[in-house]
Enzyme design. Structure first.
Site, short mmCIF file in Angstrom:
data_model
loop_
_atom_site.label_atom_id
_atom_site.label_comp_id
_atom_site.label_asym_id
_atom_site.label_seq_id
_atom_site.Cartn_x
_atom_site.Cartn_y
_atom_site.Cartn_z
N ARG A 17 -15.64 -29.60 -24.52
CA ARG A 17 -15.39 -28.60 -25.55
C ARG A 17 -16.70 -28.31 -26.27
O ARG A 17 -17.34 -29.21 -26.81
CB ARG A 17 -14.35 -29.13 -26.55
N HIS B 30 -17.20 -22.13 -34.70
CA HIS B 30 -17.31 -23.45 -35.32
C HIS B 30 -18.30 -23.29 -36.49
O HIS B 30 -19.39 -23.85 -36.49
CB HIS B 30 -17.76 -24.48 -34.29
N GLU C 59 -11.15 -25.65 -37.41
CA GLU C 59 -10.95 -26.15 -38.78
C GLU C 59 -11.14 -25.11 -39.88
O GLU C 59 -12.07 -25.21 -40.70
CB GLU C 59 -11.89 -27.33 -39.04
N ASN D 281 -7.75 -32.10 -34.88
CA ASN D 281 -8.91 -32.94 -35.19
C ASN D 281 -8.47 -33.97 -36.21
O ASN D 281 -8.05 -33.61 -37.31
CB ASN D 281 -10.06 -32.11 -35.77
N TYR E 34 -9.40 -37.57 -38.28
CA TYR E 34 -10.37 -38.61 -38.66
C TYR E 34 -9.76 -39.68 -39.57
O TYR E 34 -10.04 -40.85 -39.45
CB TYR E 34 -11.60 -37.98 -39.33
N GLU F 265 -10.70 -33.27 -31.47
CA GLU F 265 -11.74 -34.13 -32.03
C GLU F 265 -11.11 -35.40 -32.57
O GLU F 265 -10.07 -35.35 -33.24
CB GLU F 265 -12.48 -33.48 -33.23
C1 FCB Z 1 -15.19 -32.11 -38.09
C2 FCB Z 1 -16.05 -31.00 -37.51
C3 FCB Z 1 -17.14 -31.50 -36.59
C4 FCB Z 1 -17.75 -32.78 -37.08
C5 FCB Z 1 -16.69 -33.79 -37.40
C6 FCB Z 1 -17.22 -35.13 -37.84
O1 FCB Z 1 -14.68 -31.70 -39.31
O2 FCB Z 1 -15.25 -30.09 -36.79
O3 FCB Z 1 -18.06 -30.46 -36.45
O4 FCB Z 1 -18.59 -32.53 -38.13
O5 FCB Z 1 -15.83 -33.30 -38.38
#
Ligand code: FCB
Length: 438
Positions: A79, A123, A168, A295, A297, A345
């Site tokens: 990607r 992006h 995002e 995505n 985290y 992600e």
């Molecule tokens: C996300 C973004 C990516 C990167 C990660 C850690 O929010 O899409 O570009 O910065 O976080």
């Protein structure tokens, strides 16, 4: 099958992800125009150590070797994002074919190695000229995005199967126009909400454009997490509702159901803010999707006073490590929206330990990836339709406002020599993928 992946379907796919501004460098060559990140990163104090993406990983010049590297990991999917100002320098008008050729060569190189290109159109690198004209708070930007999508499709549509419109939009709106921590660095909530609607409209217009050209694997990527309340106290419950409303539902509801969530609209009205919806917009925005990119985290627990730390271990970003929140998010998306999902992600920054012979022994990253892939598998066993997993990121890169100090790569980058070295996590990921194949 290893325990980590137990329950994932046989055709589950694996990949790695990057984005243009974070890796390409070559900011002023072959006719590239300026983006809002070129401008913002030059603003004193905007990025740690005054860093910027001028050189980054020099991927623009090292692309063939980087594609070899990608293929060496055994992934089936890569990607990447296209830099709008490289392809259409001012964000309107004719294409810059030298810029577009780079992506054409990239796609050919990937296909030659048997790697499926997964293309993200946006992006975060809006052409500066469009920001000067008003940026995403301006309705016209959505139409410019549709035009740009068509130009990229003209050149790559014969070879690229999967198209993601936006990455995002929450970050574009809340960080770009509300907190000002990202480009273009404005701080106006009302403008941020106008940007929400115009990003979604731009998504919908581009989605229609791509659909009319026969694209059959089409999506958008959102950053999401689980939002829960610290207690039954109504103030805590409300804080979680508001965070989920502005983080997830303000995007997912119009995309899937063609309407904005009533509670969010009411909250905005109470602040004297409205979404600039014109008749017919929501039908465009809810153009059917083949996939929603997730995505993930971290997750958050909310109280009336703000986000409450759970005292859990954190990554180098200070983000708590919450794999259970990933499982519950995926199950919730399945339950509430019922759309096919791909993890576009997931990954972590750590202060990587370099041992004497230059090896990076990033056991904390291995453990993060392992627990989060297990969390995806648990969601799949629970009924979530998750089809693939793309790790963030292929290699260390420009981490926006944090500059080069935060390293998310599976591959280490030495920025003085541009040498790439597989970290232990890359080897671990490669082995996980190859075990699944055999
Ligand atoms: C996300 C973004 C990516 C990167 C990660 C850690 O929010 O899409 O570009 O910065 O976080």
């Amino acid at each position: 099958m290893s325990e980590v992946t137990a329950g994932l379907p046989d055709d589950f796919f694996w990949g790695v992800a990057t984005s243009a501004y974070q890796i390409e460098g070559a900011w002023d060559v072959d006719g590239r125009g300026l983006s809002i990140w070129d401008t913002f990163s030059r603003r004193p104090g905007a990025v740690a150590n005054g860093e910027n993406g001028d050189v980054a990983c020099d991927h623009y010049n090292r692309m063939p070797a980087d594609v070899e590297l990608i293929a060496s990991l055994g992934v089936s999917t890569y990607r990447f994002s296209v830099s709008w100002p490289r392809v259409q320098p001012g964000g309107r008008g004719p294409v810059n074919s030298r810029g577009l050729d780079f992506y054409s060569r990239l796609v050919d190189a990937l296909l030659e190695k048997g790697v499926d290109p997964w293309l993200t159109l946006y992006h975060w690198d809006l052409p500066q000229e469009l920001e000067d004209a008003g940026g995403w708070p301006l309705r016209d930007t959505a139409y410019r995005f549709q035009e740009y999508a068509g130009l990229v499709h003209d050149a790559l549509g014969d070879r690229v199967r999967t198209w993601t419109t936006l990455n995002e939009p929450w970050c574009s709106t809340m960080l770009g126009y509300e907190s000002g921590r990202h480009a273009p660095g404005r701080t106006n909530f009302s403008e941020a909400m106008r940007a929400v609607h115009h990003l979604l409209l731009g998504h919908g217009l581009a989605a229609r454009e791509l659909r009319s050209r026969g694209v059959s694997s089409l999506g958008i990527t959102l950053n999401m997490g689980s939002h829960s309340a610290a207690s039954d106290d109504p103030a805590d419950v409300d804080a979680a509702r508001v965070a989920d409303g502005l983080g997830t539902r303000i995007y997912m509801d119009p995309l899937v159901f063609g309407r904005y969530p009533a509670d969010v609209v009411a909250d905005l009205a109470a602040r004297g803010v409205s979404l600039p919806v014109v008749d017919g917009d929501l039908a465009v925005i809810s153009t059917p999707l083949d996939v929603v990119g997730v995505n993930y985290y971290t997750s958050h627990v909310h109280s009336g006073g703000g986000v409450v730390s759970q005292g859990l271990p954190v990554t180098a970003m200070g983000w708590e490590i919450v794999p259970e929140g990933f499982t519950s998010l995926l199950l919730r998306l399945q339950r509430d929206y019922g759309v096919p999902l791909v993890i576009t992600e997931n990954g972590a920054a750590f202060d990587d330990l370099v041992v004497e012979d230059g090896r990076v022994v990033d056991l904390d990253r291995v453990s993060y990836l392992s627990s989060h892939i297990s969390a995806v598998a648990a969601a799949v066993r629970g009924g979530a339709d998750v089809r693939g997993y793309l790790a963030w990121s292929l290699m260390d890169n420009f981490e926006w406002g944090y500059g080069y100090g935060k390293r998310f790569g599976l591959v280490a980058v030495d920025y003085s020599s541009q040498e790439r070295v597989l970290k232990q996590s890359a080897v671990w990921y490669r082995d996980l993928i190859s075990r699944g194949r055999s």
